[in-house]
Design a protein around this motif. Structure first.
Motif, PDB file in Angstrom:
ATOM      1  N   ALA A  17      12.775  80.785  65.450  1.00  0.00           N
ATOM      2  CA  ALA A  17      13.526  81.594  64.487  1.00  0.00           C
ATOM      3  C   ALA A  17      14.979  81.757  64.916  1.00  0.00           C
ATOM      4  O   ALA A  17      15.899  81.679  64.089  1.00  0.00           O
ATOM      5  N   ILE A  18      15.200  81.973  66.207  1.00  0.00           N
ATOM      6  CA  ILE A  18      16.569  82.121  66.732  1.00  0.00           C
ATOM      7  C   ILE A  18      17.353  80.824  66.551  1.00  0.00           C
ATOM      8  O   ILE A  18      18.498  80.825  66.075  1.00  0.00           O
ATOM      9  N   ILE A  19      16.731  79.707  66.913  1.00  0.00           N
ATOM     10  CA  ILE A  19      17.405  78.403  66.791  1.00  0.00           C
ATOM     11  C   ILE A  19      17.721  78.092  65.328  1.00  0.00           C
ATOM     12  O   ILE A  19      18.828  77.651  64.992  1.00  0.00           O
ATOM     13  N   LEU A 185      11.083  85.995  60.493  1.00  0.00           N
ATOM     14  CA  LEU A 185      12.025  85.984  59.366  1.00  0.00           C
ATOM     15  C   LEU A 185      13.182  86.948  59.626  1.00  0.00           C
ATOM     16  O   LEU A 185      14.349  86.623  59.384  1.00  0.00           O
ATOM     17  N   TYR A 186      12.858  88.115  60.120  1.00  0.00           N
ATOM     18  CA  TYR A 186      13.867  89.125  60.441  1.00  0.00           C
ATOM     19  C   TYR A 186      14.850  88.595  61.485  1.00  0.00           C
ATOM     20  O   TYR A 186      16.075  88.723  61.358  1.00  0.00           O
ATOM     21  N   ILE A 187      14.304  87.966  62.516  1.00  0.00           N
ATOM     22  CA  ILE A 187      15.137  87.435  63.600  1.00  0.00           C
ATOM     23  C   ILE A 187      16.012  86.299  63.099  1.00  0.00           C
ATOM     24  O   ILE A 187      17.199  86.209  63.434  1.00  0.00           O
ATOM     25  N   CYS A 188      15.443  85.428  62.285  1.00  0.00           N
ATOM     26  CA  CYS A 188      16.204  84.304  61.734  1.00  0.00           C
ATOM     27  C   CYS A 188      17.397  84.817  60.919  1.00  0.00           C
ATOM     28  O   CYS A 188      18.520  84.305  61.036  1.00  0.00           O
ATOM     29  N   GLY A 189      17.173  85.840  60.096  1.00  0.00           N
ATOM     30  CA  GLY A 189      18.251  86.411  59.301  1.00  0.00           C
ATOM     31  C   GLY A 189      19.339  87.027  60.155  1.00  0.00           C
ATOM     32  O   GLY A 189      20.536  86.892  59.866  1.00  0.00           O
ATOM     33  N   THR A 190      18.925  87.702  61.238  1.00  0.00           N
ATOM     34  CA  THR A 190      19.902  88.328  62.142  1.00  0.00           C
ATOM     35  C   THR A 190      20.828  87.287  62.740  1.00  0.00           C
ATOM     36  O   THR A 190      22.058  87.443  62.760  1.00  0.00           O
ATOM     37  N   PHE A 191      20.261  86.189  63.238  1.00  0.00           N
ATOM     38  CA  PHE A 191      21.081  85.166  63.898  1.00  0.00           C
ATOM     39  C   PHE A 191      21.870  84.328  62.894  1.00  0.00           C
ATOM     40  O   PHE A 191      22.949  83.828  63.215  1.00  0.00           O
ATOM     41  N   THR A 192      21.350  84.177  61.685  1.00  0.00           N
ATOM     42  CA  THR A 192      22.114  83.494  60.631  1.00  0.00           C
ATOM     43  C   THR A 192      23.387  84.275  60.332  1.00  0.00           C
ATOM     44  O   THR A 192      24.488  83.710  60.258  1.00  0.00           O
ATOM     45  N   ASP A 193      23.241  85.591  60.169  1.00  0.00           N
ATOM     46  CA  ASP A 193      24.387  86.462  59.877  1.00  0.00           C
ATOM     47  C   ASP A 193      25.406  86.430  61.015  1.00  0.00           C
ATOM     48  O   ASP A 193      26.614  86.275  60.794  1.00  0.00           O
ATOM     49  N   GLY A 253      15.467  89.244  69.459  1.00  0.00           N
ATOM     50  CA  GLY A 253      15.749  88.868  68.081  1.00  0.00           C
ATOM     51  C   GLY A 253      15.918  90.039  67.141  1.00  0.00           C
ATOM     52  O   GLY A 253      16.783  90.023  66.278  1.00  0.00           O
ATOM     53  N   THR A 254      15.119  91.104  67.319  1.00  0.00           N
ATOM     54  CA  THR A 254      15.182  92.230  66.384  1.00  0.00           C
ATOM     55  C   THR A 254      16.337  93.172  66.676  1.00  0.00           C
ATOM     56  O   THR A 254      16.809  93.888  65.791  1.00  0.00           O
ATOM     57  N   GLN A 255      16.803  93.207  67.927  1.00  0.00           N
ATOM     58  CA  GLN A 255      17.837  94.153  68.363  1.00  0.00           C
ATOM     59  C   GLN A 255      17.412  95.596  68.110  1.00  0.00           C
ATOM     60  O   GLN A 255      18.239  96.470  67.926  1.00  0.00           O
ATOM     61  N   SER A 256      16.113  95.851  68.133  1.00  0.00           N
ATOM     62  CA  SER A 256      15.612  97.197  67.854  1.00  0.00           C
ATOM     63  C   SER A 256      14.439  97.516  68.769  1.00  0.00           C
ATOM     64  O   SER A 256      13.420  96.828  68.742  1.00  0.00           O
ATOM     65  N   GLN A 372      26.008  91.633  72.288  1.00  0.00           N
ATOM     66  CA  GLN A 372      25.135  91.716  73.454  1.00  0.00           C
ATOM     67  C   GLN A 372      23.992  92.706  73.261  1.00  0.00           C
ATOM     68  O   GLN A 372      23.192  92.913  74.176  1.00  0.00           O
ATOM     69  N   ASP A 373      23.914  93.304  72.081  1.00  0.00           N
ATOM     70  CA  ASP A 373      22.943  94.364  71.823  1.00  0.00           C
ATOM     71  C   ASP A 373      21.511  93.894  72.026  1.00  0.00           C
ATOM     72  O   ASP A 373      20.674  94.626  72.549  1.00  0.00           O
ATOM     73  N   SER A 374      21.224  92.662  71.623  1.00  0.00           N
ATOM     74  CA  SER A 374      19.850  92.170  71.726  1.00  0.00           C
ATOM     75  C   SER A 374      19.376  92.128  73.177  1.00  0.00           C
ATOM     76  O   SER A 374      18.223  92.448  73.473  1.00  0.00           O
ATOM     77  N   PHE A 375      20.282  91.763  74.101  1.00  0.00           N
ATOM     78  CA  PHE A 375      19.902  91.709  75.517  1.00  0.00           C
ATOM     79  C   PHE A 375      19.700  93.116  76.089  1.00  0.00           C
ATOM     80  O   PHE A 375      18.807  93.347  76.908  1.00  0.00           O
TER      81      PHE A 375
END
Length: 406
Positions: A17-19, A185-193, A253-256, A372-375
């Protein structure tokens, strides 16, 4: 003999999803990317609706099932989480103050600021208001859980307890049939944005050294936490870290922290943490344990001060960290929630003028943090399970034993 069906694990799905998110944002038309972000946004809004209910169900039942020593365990967990947050933030400042001056560049300001408020807008959104905010859910869960733990079978019957147990089962069903399957899906959208709006590569290209130092501090923090947890529980720290990988990848991926609760509960189970303790500690710490976020915020604040020649010292940073350790309790439900909660308090480090929440300095701070929030979130939730292992050990070795002897 029937062939075993191949089932892809959660971690590979999250990595894919990230890729895909980065590739979509980099190569596909904006219209398609907006569609991905729109679908991700639907899920995000539903997730924000479910998160307070999840906290209410799990924390209430976690405390209610601790018929022995519930008050003590709550105090121990909160003390461990807050201490971890304070120590992580203070250590982050000392490291940043030592390393950042050697590679900070003032001319990076304009390039970073350009991505501060850039984001890909969805085609449309459907607002779903949560029944309550996360802080209200935590407080209500404390009240219900502690009262059920102390009063059930003495002053009241089992009606409310059974109702909360059924409610917890409903939330379990929602998590396992909707939330976890749709996380990629959520993660894919985050990294797309992040990719199409320039956040992913702009800051990596400009302040990659800061980025690497902060991530290194996160990983060192996680390692130390699990070494301490392993030493106290007599468990192998490497095994504990290995068990944490699905939770770490999900948070990345979720940053949450809150969105990672269902996966983190599975990680805690793999660590051998009993059901009562993990259902109590994991959702609670997702809201009060912010070691990773504090590392990122403190390091980014130090970097911004150095870039703008603003005075900064441990004497100004420690009160800031202590304040945020409490204020950020309400922030884990949304990506970037921690930095948004921190904005009103940045004047404590930047000064009244430079610390204006609507000013350019704070905009740069937000841009640095978000990337850097996700890390930081992954560090937060990893530490949650380290605390869970420690609390589980204290519960079984001391509190139950003490109660039996009494």
């Amino acid at each position: 003999m029937e062939k075993k069906k191949f089932k892809m694990g959660l971690v590979p799905k999250l990595i894919i999803a990230i890729i895909l998110g980065i590739l979509f944002g980099q190569f596909l038309p904006e219209g398609f990317c907006r569609l991905v972000v729109t679908l991700s946004g639907f899920f995000s809004n539903f997730l924000k609706f479910v998160i307070p209910l999840m906290i209410l169900a799990y924390v209430t039942m976690g405390i209610a099932d601790l018929s022995q020593g519930a008050g003590k365990l709550l105090l121990i967990t909160v003390a461990l989480a807050y201490s971890s947050t304070l120590i992580a933030g203070s250590a982050s400042f000392l490291v940043a103050e030592s390393l950042f001056p050697s590679f900070m560049s003032a001319d990076a300001l304009d390039q970073i600021a350009a991505t501060a408020e850039v984001s890909l807008s969805p085609y449309f959104t459907i607002a779903i208001q949560p029944v309550m905010d996360t802080l209200s859910a935590v407080v209500l869960a404390f009240v219900l859980g502690l009262c059920l733990s102390s009063m059930r079978g003495k002053e009241i019957g089992d009606t409310l307890y059974n109702a909360m147990k059924d409610f917890s089962s409903i939330i379990d069903k929602v998590l396992h049939t909707v939330i976890i399957p749709l996380l990629p899906l959520y993660i894919c959208g985050t990294f797309t944005d992040m990719t199409i709006s320039g956040k992913t590569f702009a800051i990596l290209g400009i302040l990659w050294k800061v980025f690497i130092v902060v991530i290194a501090m996160h990983l060192i923090c996680i390692t130390i936490q699990f070494i301490i947890a392993g030493s106290i529980s007599k468990k192998n720290p490497l095994t504990l870290i290995k068990n944490q990988l699905p939770g770490y990848a999900t948070a990345l991926g979720t940053q949450s922290s809150a969105a990672t609760i269902p996966v983190n509960l599975q990680c805690a189970a793999n660590d051998g943490v009993c059901e009562q303790i993990r259902n109590f500690v994991v959702p609670l710490c997702a809201n009060i344990h912010m070691a990773g976020s504090m590392i990122t915020i403190t390091a980014c604040a130090t970097a911004v001060c150095l870039m703008n020649q603003l005075p900064i010292s441990l004497a100004t940073v420690v009160p800031f960290i202590m304040t945020l350790g409490v204020a950020m309790v309400a922030s884990p439900g949304a990506p970037g929630g921690s930095i948004m909660t921190a904005l009103p308090f940045l004047y404590m480090v930047f000064g009244t003028t430079a610390g204006d929440p609507n000013g350019p300095i704070c905009a740069i701070m937000v841009a640095l943090y978000i990337t850097q929030d996700s890390f930081g979130t992954a560090c937060n939730i990893s530490g949650d399970n380290a605390i869970g292992v420690i609390v589980d050990t204290i519960y079984h070795k001391f509190i139950i034993k003490e109660t039996q002897e009494a």
